[in-house]
Design a protein around this motif. Structure first.
Motif, PDB file in Angstrom:
ATOM      1  N   ASP A  63      46.241  17.615  55.955  1.00 59.12           N
ATOM      2  CA  ASP A  63      45.638  18.706  56.749  1.00 59.12           C
ATOM      3  C   ASP A  63      44.147  18.468  56.925  1.00 59.12           C
ATOM      4  OD1 ASP A  63      48.028  20.076  56.946  1.00 59.12           O
ATOM      5  OD2 ASP A  63      47.697  21.200  55.086  1.00 59.12           O
ATOM      6  N   TRP A  77      45.628  23.564  51.506  1.00 59.45           N
ATOM      7  CA  TRP A  77      45.457  22.447  52.445  1.00 59.45           C
ATOM      8  C   TRP A  77      45.851  21.166  51.734  1.00 59.45           C
ATOM      9  CZ3 TRP A  77      40.899  21.866  56.328  1.00 59.45           C
ATOM     10  CH2 TRP A  77      40.912  22.936  57.239  1.00 59.45           C
ATOM     11  N   MET A 101      40.610  23.264  48.195  1.00 54.03           N
ATOM     12  CA  MET A 101      41.790  22.792  48.941  1.00 54.03           C
ATOM     13  C   MET A 101      43.054  23.460  48.427  1.00 54.03           C
ATOM     14  SD  MET A 101      41.346  18.801  49.845  1.00 54.03           S
ATOM     15  CE  MET A 101      42.932  18.749  50.596  1.00 54.03           C
ATOM     16  N   GLN A 138      42.128  17.684  60.412  1.00 53.84           N
ATOM     17  CA  GLN A 138      41.015  18.508  60.900  1.00 53.84           C
ATOM     18  C   GLN A 138      39.764  17.654  61.126  1.00 53.84           C
ATOM     19  OE1 GLN A 138      40.924  21.744  61.851  1.00 53.84           O
ATOM     20  NE2 GLN A 138      43.134  21.720  61.571  1.00 53.84           N
TER      21      GLN A 138
END
Lengths: 126, 231
Positions: free
Chosen positions: B114, B110, B105, B118
Motif C-alpha cells: 500500500d 497499511w 503503518m 501510494q
C-alpha cells in the motif's frame, strides 16, 4: 455565512414540516376515531340508512385527508385505510354489520399505527 | 412512468442543490463525515425513485437534514480543534527522516505494498528519496523528498524572477464567447483580443478555445476542424 443562512432556513423548514405532519396526523386520527365511535354506536341498532349516511360522510372526509396524507405518509399505509373505507357503504347498504364492524376495527388500528409511527418516541427511534 | 421521470428529475435537482450547499470540498477529497453523507444522500434518493410508495418528501427531508448536519459539522470543525480531531482524525507521519514508522503503518493497517503504491502514485519509485511522508485525513499521501532528490527550482538555479511567470494561462474565449473574469484576471482588454483575431482573419465566433496569460502569450484553437494555431 451564506451557507449557514441557507442551512438555518432548511432546518427551520424541516422542523416545521415535521411538526405539521405530526399535527395533521393527530388531527386526522382524532376525527377518524370520533367518526368510528359514532358508527360503532349505530351498529347495534342495525340502522342501515344512518350507517350508510355516516359511511358516505366518512368517505368524503377520508378522500380530502388522503390527498394531503399521501405527501407525507407511505402510500401503502394509507391504501389499507382507503380500501376499508370504500367497503363501508356496501356493508351498510346490504346489512352486513359484522363485516362493517371488522372493517372499522381495521381502520382504527391502521390509523393508530400511522399515528404512533409519527410520534417522536424512543421506541420509534429504535 | 411519467411520474417516475418527474420524481427522478426532481431528486436530481435536489441532490445537485444539496451538493452545492455542502460546497466544493464535497466534490474533491472526501473527509470521513463527508464520505458518509455522500453515501447516505445517494441511498436515500433512490428510495423515492425505486418505490413510488415513498412520498417525495420522504427523501427530500432527510437529504436536506443531512446537508444541514454536514454544514453544521464543517462549521463546528472549523472552530474546534478537538472536534476536528474526533471527526476528521489527524494526519499521520508515516515516513520520518527517511525511516518508515511501522507503528503508524500498523495503526493505519497499511501494508508495504500500500505504501509503495501510494509513493508511486506520488511519482516516487525509490523510497530512499523520501525524507518525510504524511498520510492526510483524506487518506492521500503527501511526500516531501530529500534535498538531493528534489526537482531544481527557479529559486535554486537563481534564475531572474518575473512575477508574471506565475500567472497561469486562462480561458479567455470559450466556444465563441468571451470569459470576462479571465480577461480581468489577465489584465487584457477585448480590443487587444479583437486585434489578435483580426490579424488572423478570425472573429470571436470562429474561436473554439483561446487561452492567454498575463504575459500576453496565447493559444488559439479554431472551430470547424481548421486546426489549432499557436503563437
Amino acid at each position: 455565512m451564506k451557507r449557514i443562512v441557507i442551512c438555518s432556513v432548511l432546518l427551520i423548514l424541516a422542523i416545521l414540516l415535521s411538526l405539521y405532519t405530526h399535527l395533521r396526523v393527530e388531527r386526522v386520527s382524532e376525527e377518524l376515531n370520533t367518526r368510528i365511535d359514532a358508527m360503532f354506536e349505530a351498529l347495534p341498532r342495525e340502522d342501515s340508512p344512518e350507517l350508510l349516511a355516516q359511511s358516505e360522510a366518512f368517505i368524503k372526509f377520508w378522500n380530502e385527508e388522503e390527498d394531503v396524507l399521501v405527501h407525507i405518509i407511505r402510500h401503502s399505509y394509507i391504501d389499507i385505510i382507503t380500501t376499508s373505507v370504500m367497503r363501508l357503504p356496501s356493508f351498510a347498504k346490504y346489512g352486513n354489520f359484522s363485516e362493517m364492524s371488522a372493517e372499522l376495527a381495521v381502520i382504527r388500528r391502521q390509523m393508530e399505527h400511522i399515528r404512533s409511527s409519527e410520534m417522536l418516541s424512543f421506541d420509534n427511534l429504535l | 412512468m411519467g411520474i417516475l421521470l418527474v420524481r427522478t428529475i426532481t431528486l436530481y435537482i435536489v441532490i445537485v442543490c444539496a451538493l452545492r450547499i455542502m460546497g466544493k470540498r464535497q466534490l474533491g477529497e472526501l473527509q470521513p463525515s463527508e464520505f458518509v453523507v455522500t453515501i447516505l444522500v445517494s441511498n436515500i434518493a433512490t428510495l423515492s425513485i425505486e418505490d413510488a410508495n415513498v412520498p417525495l418528501l420522504g427523501s427530500i427531508l432527510p437529504i436536506f437534514t443531512l446537508v444541514v448536519c454536514e454544514v453544521a459539522a464543517s462549521f463546528i470543525i472549523l472552530k474546534s480543534n478537538l472536534l476536528r480531531k474526533i471527526i476528521s482524525g489527524n494526519p499521520c507521519i508515516i515516513i520520518r527522516d527517511g525511516v518508515v514508522d511501522q507503528r503508524i503503518m500498523s495503526e493505519l493497517r497499511w501494508s508495504i505494498e500500500d505504501l509503495m503504491e501510494q509513493l508511486r502514485i506520488g511519482n516516487v519509485f525509490d523510497i530512499g528519496e523520501v525524507s518525510c511522508a504524511i498520510v492526510e485525513t483524506s487518506g492521500k499521501l503527501s511526500i516531501f523528498k530529500k534535498f538531493a532528490s528534489r526537482e531544481a527550482t527557479a529559486g535554486m538555479l537563481e534564475l531572474p524572477i518575473n512575477n508574471e511567470c506565475d500567472s497561469p494561462p486562462m480561458t479567455i474565449i470559450s466556444d465563441g464567447k468571451y470569459v470576462p473574469d479571465s480577461l480581468d484576471f489577465c489584465n487584457i482588454k477585448r480590443e487587444w483580443v479583437d486585434g489578435v483575431l483580426e490579424k488572423r482573419k478570425l472573429t470571436v465566433s470562429d474561436v473554439f478555445l483561446m487561452t492567454c496569460n498575463r504575459r500576453a502569450q496565447y493559444f488559439i484553437s479554431v472551430r470547424d476542424k481548421k486546426g489549432a494555431k499557436k503563437k
